[in-house]
Each structure stands twice: as C-alpha cells, then as structure tokens.
Enzyme design. Structure first.
Site, PDB file in Angstrom:
ATOM      1  N   CYS A  42       0.809  -1.223   0.000  1.00 16.30           N
ATOM      2  CA  CYS A  42       0.000   0.000   0.000  1.00 16.30           C
ATOM      3  C   CYS A  42       0.839   1.267   0.000  1.00 16.30           C
ATOM      4  CB  CYS A  42      -0.951   0.005   1.195  1.00 16.30           C
ATOM      5  SG  CYS A  42      -0.101   0.096   2.788  1.00 16.30           S
ATOM      6  N   ASP A 384     -34.094 -19.990 -40.932  1.00 18.75           N
ATOM      7  CA  ASP A 384     -33.710 -20.753 -42.114  1.00 18.75           C
ATOM      8  C   ASP A 384     -34.909 -21.222 -42.914  1.00 18.75           C
ATOM      9  OD1 ASP A 384     -31.162 -21.118 -43.111  1.00 18.75           O
ATOM     10  OD2 ASP A 384     -31.155 -23.272 -42.712  1.00 18.75           O
ATOM     11  N   ASP A 770     -21.663 -29.951 -34.193  1.00 21.67           N
ATOM     12  CA  ASP A 770     -21.099 -29.476 -32.939  1.00 21.67           C
ATOM     13  C   ASP A 770     -19.846 -30.257 -32.547  1.00 21.67           C
ATOM     14  OD1 ASP A 770     -22.575 -31.727 -32.630  1.00 21.67           O
ATOM     15  OD2 ASP A 770     -23.915 -30.957 -31.089  1.00 21.67           O
TER      16      ASP A 770
END
EC number: 2.4.1.12
Length: 1069
Positions: A42, A384, A770
């Site tokens: 820090c 489609d 797929d």
C-alpha cells in the site's frame, strides 16, 4: 560476507539467502534496519508491533508489509508472503483466521479479543503512527476519523465512519450504511465483528470505496515500477494481489481426494479383474456350444474396449467456481464506461410450426433482458425457413421487449423468460421490497397475456397460406414465399435505429436474418446458417465473443454471460479458452425421467471429467465462443520458462544431461522449423496453385489480401473485422453500407472456394456439426471450460415422448457415424497438433459408440437363445470362476456408486441412463449405423424432421405416448423373445427337471438383465395410459415367433451325431 554468527540457508528455487538466528533473542533484521521502511503493497510506513519493535510480517524473507495489509492478506487473500510464498503465521495481536495452528500464539488470546489492553489502538485506527488514548478520551473529544486507513479531515464528527465507545473495557465499531440525514444517530449493526476488518477497506460508502481503490491502484502502480524487481512484470502470476479486483476471476475445484482416489484405484483394480476375466473366458471354451461362446467373447471384448474409451477421460474430474464481484471490480468502474467485452447471441430456428414462435419469443426476451451492458449485447435470429410468421412474431417481440426489459432489470426478475416466470409456482414476493412491485407485476402479466394472444393470432393466420403467397403491408410480395428460392433478408428491429424502452433506456440490438437460398446450392443445414450469422455479426457488431442457443433454450440465469466472461476475460488463463460450455437443463420432464431426457450422467460426470483434461466437447447449444477460435486461428503458445539447475548433482552428470538436452532442443527446433516451412508452403499453394514466383508474391500486400480473401471470402469489410482480436467496427462505416455488406456475406455463392466449413466456423460434413467444430478447435491447441453455476444458465424443452427421443438419438448417432467415416475421424486426424491423448480418447468414444449397437443386439439375444436351446455361454462354473464373476460385477457396481458420489448424481438418474443405453443401442444406434453406411458409401441422403417442441395443455399429456416408428420394433422384439425364453426355460425345468439349478439360474439372470433394461417397453405393453401402438406389437410378436420357430427348426448348437429316430425306431429308447 558478515553474517553476524548466523547460519546462511538458500535454495535453487529462490533467488535469495535466509539468515537463521543462532539464538531466540536475535531477529532476522534489527529494528534499526527496518524502521522507516514503507509497505510494498500500500506504500504506507510500517508501524511498530505490540512489543514496541518494528513489525515483521514474514520471518522467512522479511518482505516489508504493514500490519493492515498483513491482516487483510491473511483474511481475504491467499495467506502467504508475496515474495517467498511462505504462509503467514499469526503474529501477536492479530486476529485468527482459518488454518492457524491451535497452539499458535496461545499466550495472546486475551489481546486477540481485547484491543484496549494491548496498546493496539493507535496502529489500528491510525496508519500514520498517531497515538491517542481511546480509553481516556472524553465523549465530546475530537477523534481523528479514518477512511480506509487514512485520515479524512473533511468528515465532520457527526458523520463518523467508525464509532468508538468511551468505555475503557472494550471498543465497539460499526459497518454503517450511508444515512442521508447527517443528524441521524448511527448504531452498531454487528458488535461482535473484529475492529481490524475496517482497517483495510470495509466501510460501506460506495463513493469512498471507489476513491480508496483508485488511490490503492495508483500506489500499486508506483510499487510495481519503482519497487523490488523480484515482483516481475504485470503479467507475472507472482504479483501480490491487494484486492479482489486483481485476484483470479475463477478457480478450479478438484474433487476431494477421499472421493477420487478410491475411484481411481477401483478403475485400476477393474482393469486387472477384466484381464483375469478374459484370460479365463478364452481358455475355457464351451465345447457343446462353441459358436455361442465365441460370439459372447467377441461381444464382451468390444464392451471392454468401449468401457476403456468411456472411463479414462473421467480420470481427473474437476469443478469450477466463478467470482462475479471480481469481474465487476475489474471491468466495471463507477463513472466510466463498462469494459466488459461484447457478446453476439445466435438463435436458430427453421419451422415455426414445430418450433412455436412463442417459445422463440421467450428465448429472445430472456436474451434482451440479460444482466449485461446493453451496448455490448446483440441478438441475431436465424430464420432458415424464411417464414413470415417468424418475422412478424419477432416484430411483436421487439415491441413487447420495450416493456419487459426495464421491468426485469428494475425488480431483478429471474428467470427473464416471461412464460416460465409467470407459470412457475414460486414465491414471487421473496426479496421484493418495492411497494409498486405487485401492481406493476399484475400489469406486466396482463401485457404478456395480450402479447400471447397476438402471437396465437399470428399462428392461426399462418395456417391458411394464400395461393399467391404472403405480401407486406405495402403490397410487395414477401421475399420468402418460396422457401428454397429466395434472396437474403436482414431486418434490425432494435438497436441503433433509436428505438428505446418505455423508460427511455437503450435496448440491445435485435436482428432478423434469413440467408439466401437458391436451387443447386448445398446450404449445409444448421452449420451453414450458423456460419452466415458469424459473417453478418462480424459486419454489423463484431463482438469478440459469441453465444449459441437453440430457439427453445432460454437464459434461465441472467448472469450467464458474466459467468462465461469470468473465464474468457481472465487475464491469466482466458487467452487459451476457445469456448465455455454450459450444461443443458430441461423443463417439462417428470420426476422419474423415464427416458433419460435430462442426460444427467453425461452432463454431471462425463463433462466434469473432460474439464480436467482439455475441456468438454461442444454439445450444440448453451456455449460461449471466442470468435478468433471459430476463425481457425491457433491457440496462443505459452512460453516455457527455463528449468533451474541444481548444484547437488556432479558436474559429469550435469554435462551428460546438458548434452542430451541440447540434442533434444536441436531436434525440436529442427522439427519446428520444418513444420513452419511446410505451413508456409501449404499457405502459398492455397493462394496460387500452379504458379511460380510465390516468394515474391507472398511479400506483396496483394498476396496477403488474396490469402485472406481465399480464407474468409470476398468481403473487404468482413476480412478487416476478422483481424480485430478484440472486436469493433470501422469508425467511418455507415449503417447503410454495413447492411449492404451484410446482405452480400449471406449470399449463396459467398463460401465458394473459401475455407468456410472446412477450417473456419461450424465445420461441415456431419449432421452433428457441434462435435466436429469443437474437435477442430481442440486440435488447434485451444482448451474449453465447463461452467456449472448454482442457478442453471440455460433451460430448454426436451422431446415429448419416446418416439421423438429416439429420433433425436438417431440424429446424434448418424452424425457420429458420418464423422467416423470421414477424414476428420479422431482416430487418424489431428496428430501433431494440440490435442491431448485423453481428450482424443473422448472424441474417439463419441464417434465409435454407434458401432456398439451390433454386439449389444447380439448379446441381448443370447439369453433367449440359451433358454430355448438349453445351452449357455460359459462352461460349468468352478469356485475360481465364481469369485471372478462376483468380483467383476462388484467392481462394476462400486465404480458406478463412486461416480454417483463425486458427480452428485442420484441412483434413479444413473439407472435411467443405463436403461436408455440399451434401448437406444438396439434401436436408434442400430438404424443410424446402417443409414450412415448407406449415406457415405452409397450416397443415399436421409432427411430429418425437426423435433416438435410444442406442448399440449396437459403437463405430461404426451410424455408416455408411443407413436408409430420403426425404431420401436427391435427393442420390443428383444423383449418378447426374452420373455418367451424365460417361460420356456422355467416350463422345461418344471417338466423334465434339472440335474443342477446353477445353469438355469445363470440363464434366467441373463434374461432378466435384458428385461429390466427394456422395462419401459414392458410397461408400455402392460399399462393402459402408456399402451404401445398395436402395429408395433403385432410386428414384434410376429418377428419374435418367426425367429423362435426358425431357431428351433435349425437348432445349430445341438450335436448332429447320435441315433436317428427314423432308423432305429422304438429300440433306441
């Protein structure tokens, strides 16, 4: 080197020396050496410890860290030193965390809970060593107020961030919400909470929280550039993470060793038992039924190979967790535009009569209302079938979305598909505190019912198609009147055209797409439609990520895209991820799931196993892709770090190892150069076949452009967008020009002489595109991720009855057969790429499983044959054989139990999966095998109809209805044959008697095993509601009778020698 009498220790893994004290009084570094140092996290000055000495967090390397950062790292971080990675021990005066030893600092328990006596008040409340006596402070005294560890002089004493009790006994503090009235008196909400938690950013004021994080980021940048060089660069994984915004966005959760180790040991034991089993089976043939024995052994060997292909990809299953809050902290900063990546969502539909427009509309509405920045989401609907019904329904959906989207985001509605939100029986008032919610919900439900009536009216109108076809409102003919011959159509309903919701907020883009179709062109079905959407989206929005869902799979979890981005946008591991696959979950399935529609075993066991390897396979829906991976690019190569050498080995050993390493590296470099050269040659050959001087052509910009056009097509706009890894569009492009370019990229001839469907996009060559698409990406070195959030990301509708379910399985199996007989078969394709061998085994199993139908059909027929002939597939069983069989069956059962345990799968789901494996294997897989052979070898095309997704008024009215299909004949015939065999076997045993009941028991057990797996058909034969069609029953009984009579007449397993009754007559008795 002056060591001060201390021992020096070191290691080849750490670039440092550690000084070990000679006595307990000595420290690693003196107070004078550490005083005045600043924290390397820090940037604040390191304060004194409880004992008055300088605070040292790590006793190993003394890396400078202040106490608040040390306590925050132990409480919220990985509890280890940023430099040497040694786990932090509890230091006197610090609170305990999980993992501390029981005896760690036992003399400090009083100080752990009573800060007023430990002298810790100053360092807890003041990070600047400011000291004041809290116990003696009067009630009205001015106490310095702190904001995240720093004094804030602007805060008045009436707006305390921390409330300190004046009593000397103990200190109270509060995590106070922001009160609009400054005079309001705050009170402690959680008095038991440790005060130290507020020292490192736990105050709930959002504006100050963000300001503090900004300051911490600036300090961190200074430390990173000016601090210790051992921290490395920004991409190094060893950089200390100060807050959640810099921590990983996800993590792997391996299965507990207590669950996975016994499972692995049992797999190895089962392999040994299988070896002993086949050793016994092969060396002990059945002489009087040699053909039966040989056939059974061949089938068992095939089952064993199939089990190996299915089992070993599940060797290293894992689970994953995501951190959505860290994603927001990293990429969504208040006051700045969101830095989350854009996502283009693809929805595909064909026939609105089998895929009702209302279901598609709900899917689109759930996408438009997703919890994601609206300017980063675009929804593309592919029609489609070029149906005007879909077009008009989408127009009505866009209008209703103007009301539905703000309602969902205002009240955080889940799920955001209105049909499922309003029909689910749940407490919709839970966690709702807005007084207007009930009134607005009623109004929204009424609006949705009106919307449903409009959609139903459109469906009713579409039933009667005019002879001249449909026309638009201005009288022009609808371009899609001829489904097989129409131009490309694109319509942007929502998005950049200025349409906003009822609250004047921007809405995500909604685009209707219907690609061009002409006779004589191969349109490649769904894969071609998806590739058209890739190109259209690349021209219009070009988001770096794509989501593919079926029209009946709505977004059930509005944070689904954020879940995927936790993997894709992770700076450490996201670059190599090609897609994030979500499991498929379904609505409308009864609790018993008789036909294994949920497929729980595959999604909760097999896919988790693959996630531990190179990732799950792509299952066709619910998948977020990286666009660059779909474009056929290779995965980024990970630079390997050089291995460290160890000084403990002799020099001659290191010299030999170095020689071998040099030889290996030279060989590897030579192979790499050869591969690169071959790739370049191949690329040049693809650019200009049969020409010379390719080296000169390759250097010119024209050749590079020609190469890109040969790969992506003749669209300069799309080719330019393909080179943008992070997405985006050209600034000077007008919507009209982009629309004209989008129409061009969906034309019929655009893919000619390109790599679309071969190396780019969804791969052609199979009805299960797929599997091929995922296999291609894995072969390029990409890996995938399996994401299973607690709330299912997507839900869809499953096939209504067994006939539709078998047709669905038939389509999947046919695609696997096509891949097996193609050049993309994983048995011989993709070697030398990035595909891991266990991942290859899973892909081999995904294309080989339909071939199991032949041995499975034969093996399920053997029990009836054994009962009808009195023979058996094994000889008389000895004690050793009995133990072997019992061990085999026991290992199979225990393996299934352990899988159910770590996969969290119920016994019912596991048993339904086993049943449907047999039912599908002897029906759909068998038909798919022969249809695939005819299609590939003889060119006979098979047309598939889209599975109906419409539901009747009854909840499960069609779930158990047996519709006519030839797929039901083989399993029903097997069932009848085995029932006849059981009846004949028992009757024969009662009439003639048996010398030994052992063989009969074995045959009956074998037959009942088949009957139990075909139980759904038996219930269909006997039940009233689920009765099977008469034609299937008649054909099955007829076929079973013919086979039984033919077997009895031929009787091939009875010895042909012996007395002949016609010759010897009664004297033979």
């Amino acid at each position: 080197m002056n060591t001060g009498g201390r021992l020096i220790a070191g290691s080849h893994n750490r670039n440092e020396f550690v000084l070990i004290n000679a006595d307990e009084s000595a420290r690693i570094r003196s107070v004078e050496e550490l005083s005045g140092q600043t924290c390397q996290i820090c940037g604040d000055e390191i304060e004194l410890s409880v004992d008055g000495e300088s605070f040292v967090a790590c006793n190993e390397c003394a890396f400078p860290v202040c106490r608040p950062c040390y306590e925050y790292e132990r409480r919220e971080g990985n509890q280890s030193c940023p430099q040497c990675k040694t786990r932090y021990k509890r230091i006197k005066g610090s609170p305990r965390v999980e993992g501390d030893e029981e005896d760690d600092g036992i003399d400090d328990l009083d100080f752990e809970f009573d800060y007023s006596r430990s002298g810790l008040e100053s360092e807890t409340f003041s990070r600047r060593n400011s000291e004041f006596d809290l116990a003696s402070a009067p009630p009205g005294s001015q106490i310095p107020l702190l904001t995240y560890g720093e004094e804030d002089v602007e805060i008045s004493s009436d707006s305390h961030a921390l409330i300190v009790s004046p009593s000397p006994g103990h200190i109270h503090r509060v995590h106070q919400p922001h009160f609009p009235d400054p005079a309001a008196h705050p009170r402690p909400m959680v008095p038991q909470k440790d005060l130290a938690v507020y020292g490192y950013g736990s105050v709930a004021w959002k504006d100050r929280m963000e300001e503090w994080k900004r300051k911490q980021n600036e300090k961190y940048q200074v430390v990173k550039h000016d601090g210790d060089s051992s921290l490395g660069d920004g991409d190094d994984a060893d950089i200390p993470m100060m807050d959640e915004g810099r921590q990983p966005l996800s993590r792997k959760v391996p299965i507990k060793s207590s669950k996975i180790n016994p499972y692995r040991m049992l797999i190895v034991l089962r392999l040994v038992i299988l070896g002993l089993f086949f050793h016994y089976r092969i060396l002990h043939p059945v002489n009087d039924a040699y053909a039966l024995w040989l056939i059974s052994v061949i089938c068992e060997i095939w089952f064993a190979v199939s089990w190996v292909l299915d089992q070993f990809p599940k060797w290293y299953p894992i689970e994953r967790e995501t951190y959505l809050d860290r994603l927001s902290l990293r990429y969504e900063k208040e006051g700045k535009p969101s830095e989350l990546a854009g996502v283009d969502v693809f929805v595909s539909t064909v026939d609105p009569m089998k895929e009702p427009p209302l279901i598609t509309a709900n899917t689109v509405l759930s996408i438009l209302a997703v919890d994601y920045p609206v300017d980063r989401v675009a929804c593309y609907v592919s029609d489609d079938g070029a149906a005007m019904l879909t077009f008009e329904a989408l127009s009505e959906t866009a209008e209703f979305a103007r009301k539905w989207v703000p309602f969902c985001k205002k009240y955080t509605i889940e799920p955001r598909a209105p049909e499922w939100y309003f029909c689910h029986k749940m407490d919709y008032l839970k966690n709702k505190v807005h007084p207007a919610f009930v009134r607005e919900r009623r109004a929204m439900k009424r609006d949705y019912e009106e919307f449903k009536v409009k959609i139903n009216a459109l469906v009713a109108t579409a039933q009667k198609v005019p002879e001249e076809g449909w026309t638009m409102q201005d009288g022009t003919p609808w371009p899609g009147n001829n489904v097989r011959d129409h131009p490309g159509m694109i319509q942007v309903f929502l998005g950049n055209n200025g349409v906003r919701d009822v609250e004047n907020n921007e809405l995500p883009r909604l685009v209707y797409v219907s690609r061009e179709k002409r006779p004589g062109f191969d349109h490649h079905k769904k894969a071609g439609a998806m590739n058209s959407l890739i190109r259209v989206s690349g021209v219009l929005s070009n988001a770096p990520y794509l989501l593919n869902v079926d029209c009946d799979h709505y977004i059930n979890n509005s944070k689904a895209l954020r879940e995927a981005m936790c993997f894709m946008m992770d700076p450490q591991s996201g670059k190599k991820i090609c897609y994030v696959q979500f499991p498929q979950r379904f609505d409308g399935i009864d609790k018993s799931d008789r036909y294994s529609n949920r497929n729980v075993v595959f999604f909760d066991i097999n896919m988790k196993g693959l996630d531990g390897l190179q990732g799950p396979i792509y299952v066709g829906t619910g998948c977020v892709f990286r666009r660059q991976a779909l474009y056929g690019f290779d995965a980024p190569k990970k630079k390997k770090t050089k291995r460290m050498t160890c000084n403990c080995w002799p020099k001659w050993c290191l010299f030999c190892c170095g020689l071998r390493k040099n030889r290996k590296s030279k060989t590897t470099d030579k192979k790499k150069k050869n591969r690169e050269a071959s790739k370049q040659i191949h690329a040049l050959e693809n650019i200009e076949e049969g020409t010379k001087g390719t080296n000169d052509a390759a250097k010119s910009p024209e050749a590079a452009q020609l190469k890109l056009e040969k790969k992506f097509g003749q669209s300069p706009v799309f080719v330019a967008s393909a080179g943008m890894e992070n997405g985006g569009l050209a600034r000077n492009a007008s919507p009209a020009s982009l629309l004209r370019e989008a129409i061009q990229v969906i034309s019929c001839g655009y893919e000619d002489k390109t790599e679309w469907g071969k190396e780019i996009g969804w791969i052609y060559g199979s009805v299960t595109e797929d599997i091929l698409t995922g296999f291609k990406m894995h072969s390029h070195g990409w890996r995938s991720v399996y994401c299973t959030p607690k709330i299912p990301a997507f839900k869809g509708s499953a096939p209504i009855n067994l006939s539709d379910r078998l047709h669905q399985v038939l389509r999947w199996a046919l695609g696997s057969v096509e891949i097996f007989l193609s050049r993309h078969c994983p048995i011989w394709y993709g070697y030398g790429g990035g595909l891991k061998w266990l991942e290859r085994l899973s892909y081999i199993n995904s294309v080989v499983y339909p071939w199991t139908s032949i041995p499975l059909l034969v093996y399920c027929s053997l029990p009836a044959i054994c009962l009808l002939t009195g023979k058996f597939i094994v000889p008389e069983i000895s004690n050793y054989a009995s133990i072997l069989f019992m061990a085999l069956f026991g290992s199979i059962a225990v393996t299934g139990i352990l899988e159910m345990q770590w996969g969290k799968v119920g016994i019912d789901d596991w048993w339904r999966n086993e049943q449907f494996w047999v039912i599908g294997g002897v029906s759909a897989h068998l038909f798919a095998l022969f249809q695939g052979l005819l299609k590939v070898l003889a060119g006979v095309e098979t047309n598939f109809t889209v599975t109906s997704k419409a539901a009747d008024d009854g909840e499960f009215s069609e779930l158990y209805i047996f519709k006519w299909t030839s797929l039901l004949i083989p399993p029903t015939t097997l069932l009848i044959i085995n029932v006849i065999g059981v009846i004949v076997g028992i009757s024969d045993a009662i009439s003639n008697g048996y010398d030994s009941w052992g063989p009969l028991f074995g045959r009956l057990f074998f037959a009942f095993w088949v009957i139990l797996h075909l139980y759904p058909f038996l219930k269909g034969l006997l039940g009233k509601q689920d009765r099977m069609p008469t034609i299937i029953l008649v054909w099955s009984i007829l076929l079973a009778s013919i086979l039984t009579l033919l077997w009895v007449r031929v009787n091939p397993f009875v010895a042909k020698g012996g007395p002949i009754l016609e010759i010897c007559g009664l004297d033979c008795l």
